[in-house]
Scaffold this active site. Structure first.
Site, mmCIF file in Angstrom:
data_model
loop_
_atom_site.group_PDB
_atom_site.id
_atom_site.type_symbol
_atom_site.label_atom_id
_atom_site.label_comp_id
_atom_site.label_asym_id
_atom_site.label_seq_id
_atom_site.Cartn_x
_atom_site.Cartn_y
_atom_site.Cartn_z
ATOM 1 N N ASP A 181 -0.395 -18.681 -35.796
ATOM 2 C CA ASP A 181 0.592 -18.229 -34.821
ATOM 3 C C ASP A 181 1.954 -18.820 -35.192
ATOM 4 O O ASP A 181 2.036 -19.972 -35.639
ATOM 5 C CB ASP A 181 0.172 -18.688 -33.420
ATOM 6 C CG ASP A 181 1.092 -18.171 -32.342
ATOM 7 O OD1 ASP A 181 0.761 -17.144 -31.726
ATOM 8 O OD2 ASP A 181 2.147 -18.805 -32.109
ATOM 9 N N ASN A 214 13.698 -14.227 -31.351
ATOM 10 C CA ASN A 214 14.001 -12.827 -31.001
ATOM 11 C C ASN A 214 15.074 -12.749 -29.924
ATOM 12 O O ASN A 214 16.006 -11.930 -30.000
ATOM 13 C CB ASN A 214 12.737 -12.120 -30.514
ATOM 14 C CG ASN A 214 11.840 -11.677 -31.651
ATOM 15 O OD1 ASN A 214 12.302 -11.372 -32.747
ATOM 16 N ND2 ASN A 214 10.537 -11.636 -31.404
ATOM 17 N N HIS A 271 15.791 -9.107 -32.925
ATOM 18 C CA HIS A 271 14.487 -8.787 -33.507
ATOM 19 C C HIS A 271 14.547 -8.637 -35.028
ATOM 20 O O HIS A 271 13.525 -8.781 -35.709
ATOM 21 C CB HIS A 271 13.924 -7.520 -32.865
ATOM 22 C CG HIS A 271 13.395 -7.748 -31.488
ATOM 23 N ND1 HIS A 271 12.114 -8.191 -31.231
ATOM 24 C CD2 HIS A 271 13.999 -7.618 -30.273
ATOM 25 C CE1 HIS A 271 11.928 -8.312 -29.940
ATOM 26 N NE2 HIS A 271 13.065 -7.968 -29.320
ATOM 27 N N ASP A 291 11.854 -10.260 -37.257
ATOM 28 C CA ASP A 291 11.094 -9.543 -38.290
ATOM 29 C C ASP A 291 11.153 -10.289 -39.621
ATOM 30 O O ASP A 291 10.179 -10.307 -40.381
ATOM 31 C CB ASP A 291 11.646 -8.126 -38.466
ATOM 32 C CG ASP A 291 11.278 -7.203 -37.315
ATOM 33 O OD1 ASP A 291 10.430 -7.606 -36.492
ATOM 34 O OD2 ASP A 291 11.833 -6.086 -37.241
ATOM 35 N N ASP A 312 2.811 -12.070 -33.106
ATOM 36 C CA ASP A 312 3.051 -13.131 -34.091
ATOM 37 C C ASP A 312 1.755 -13.835 -34.479
ATOM 38 O O ASP A 312 1.778 -14.964 -34.975
ATOM 39 C CB ASP A 312 4.072 -14.140 -33.543
ATOM 40 C CG ASP A 312 3.596 -14.809 -32.253
ATOM 41 O OD1 ASP A 312 2.598 -14.340 -31.670
ATOM 42 O OD2 ASP A 312 4.223 -15.799 -31.830
#
Length: 281
Positions: free
Chosen positions: A159, A167, A172, A176, A202
């Protein structure tokens, strides 16, 4: 009584249709081939003694090919082969003309474009478009194979710490970037025989051996690439890790749950220590 069609016309029609035609007898010897058939399958008009359908097959499959050629069957069979960077499809049709010819007719087509298209569809159905890792759907298929074969396995849950903060504060696009960086870290840390999946959001999953030294090695490789977020550099990659094996639990679901619990504990330890920057953010 119908006049026979000149061979030149037949060859022209087959050429226009982009169809290769080969006739073979029951020994596999090539009796006739048109230009495209020779090009696609490698027949040499100057060396007819070397032209045999068996040359296209592996040694272990040759007896099966001869058996099919000598069966009084009327059912076609198909085979796609890869040769010289192309995908070639052969359709074999048994022929039996009493007193004249017994063997098979092979209709050959270049199906490279079709096979590449199908390969793209298959890849898109199995991989995550952002990270390029396998997706959750493929995991279910692969793990079922392990279960059916009673093959021991290890699962590692991973994770990304602080991705929501990244974010929310950096957009975002930056999130990404972190996801792709995580995928690269995982991909470079596992062996060729292991599988890496983007499990959702994630979360990532590694399917590997049940041997703990290997799992610990993968964990060490991934964590060596972790970075500590700070007030000035919060958008960095840090992965939490937890694993379990099929020696510890009876069902795949239980192994997965145990790995997830251990990953969560690792994440909490990080937030209480080096990752306290994210605490309460």
């Amino acid at each position: 009584m119908h006049n026979s069609i000149p061979t030149e016309i037949v060859n022209t029609v087959l050429s226009e249709l982009k169809i290769g035609l080969t006739l073979i007898d029951t020994t596999g010897k090539v009796i006739y081939f048109n230009h495209l058939g020779g090009e696609l399958l490698g027949w040499d008009p100057n060396l007819p003694e070397n032209n045999s359908i068996l040359s296209c097959h592996k040694n272990e499959s040759k007896p099966k090919v001869l058996d099919k050629l000598n069966q009084p069957a009327t059912i076609e069979w198909h085979r796609v082969i890869k040769t010289q960077g192309r995908c070639i499809e052969n359709a074999y049709s048994p022929i039996n003309i009493p007193g004249q010819f017994t063997g098979a007719m092979i209709i050959t087509k270049d199906v490279t474009e079709r096979e590449l298209y199908l390969e793209r569809i298959k890849k898109n159905s199995e991989t995550d478009p952002l990270t390029g890792l396998f997706n959750r759907n493929l995991f279910q298929e692969v793990i079922q194979g392990y279960i059916n074969e009673s093959k021991p396995f290890g699962l590692a849950m991973l994770d990304i710490s602080g991705l929501k903060y990244i974010n929310d504060h950096f957009g975002h696009e930056e999130g990404d970037r972190i996801l792709k960086e995580a995928a690269a870290s995982i991909r470079s840390s596992i062996r060729d025989t292991d599988f890496a999946f983007r499990f959702g959001g994630d979360e990532f999953l590694i399917l590997t051996t049940a041997k703990e030294p290997v799992l610990k090695m993968i964990e060490a490789r991934i964590k060596s690439q972790n970075k500590i977020p700070t007030e000035h550099t919060p958008a960095v990659l840090n992965i939490s890790f937890g694993y379990a094996t099929s020696f510890e639990e009876k069902s795949m679901e239980a192994v997965l749950a145990l790995a997830d619990q251990r990953m969560y504990r690792d994440k909490q330890t990080f937030y209480l220590g080096a990752g306290k920057f994210f605490k309460g953010k």
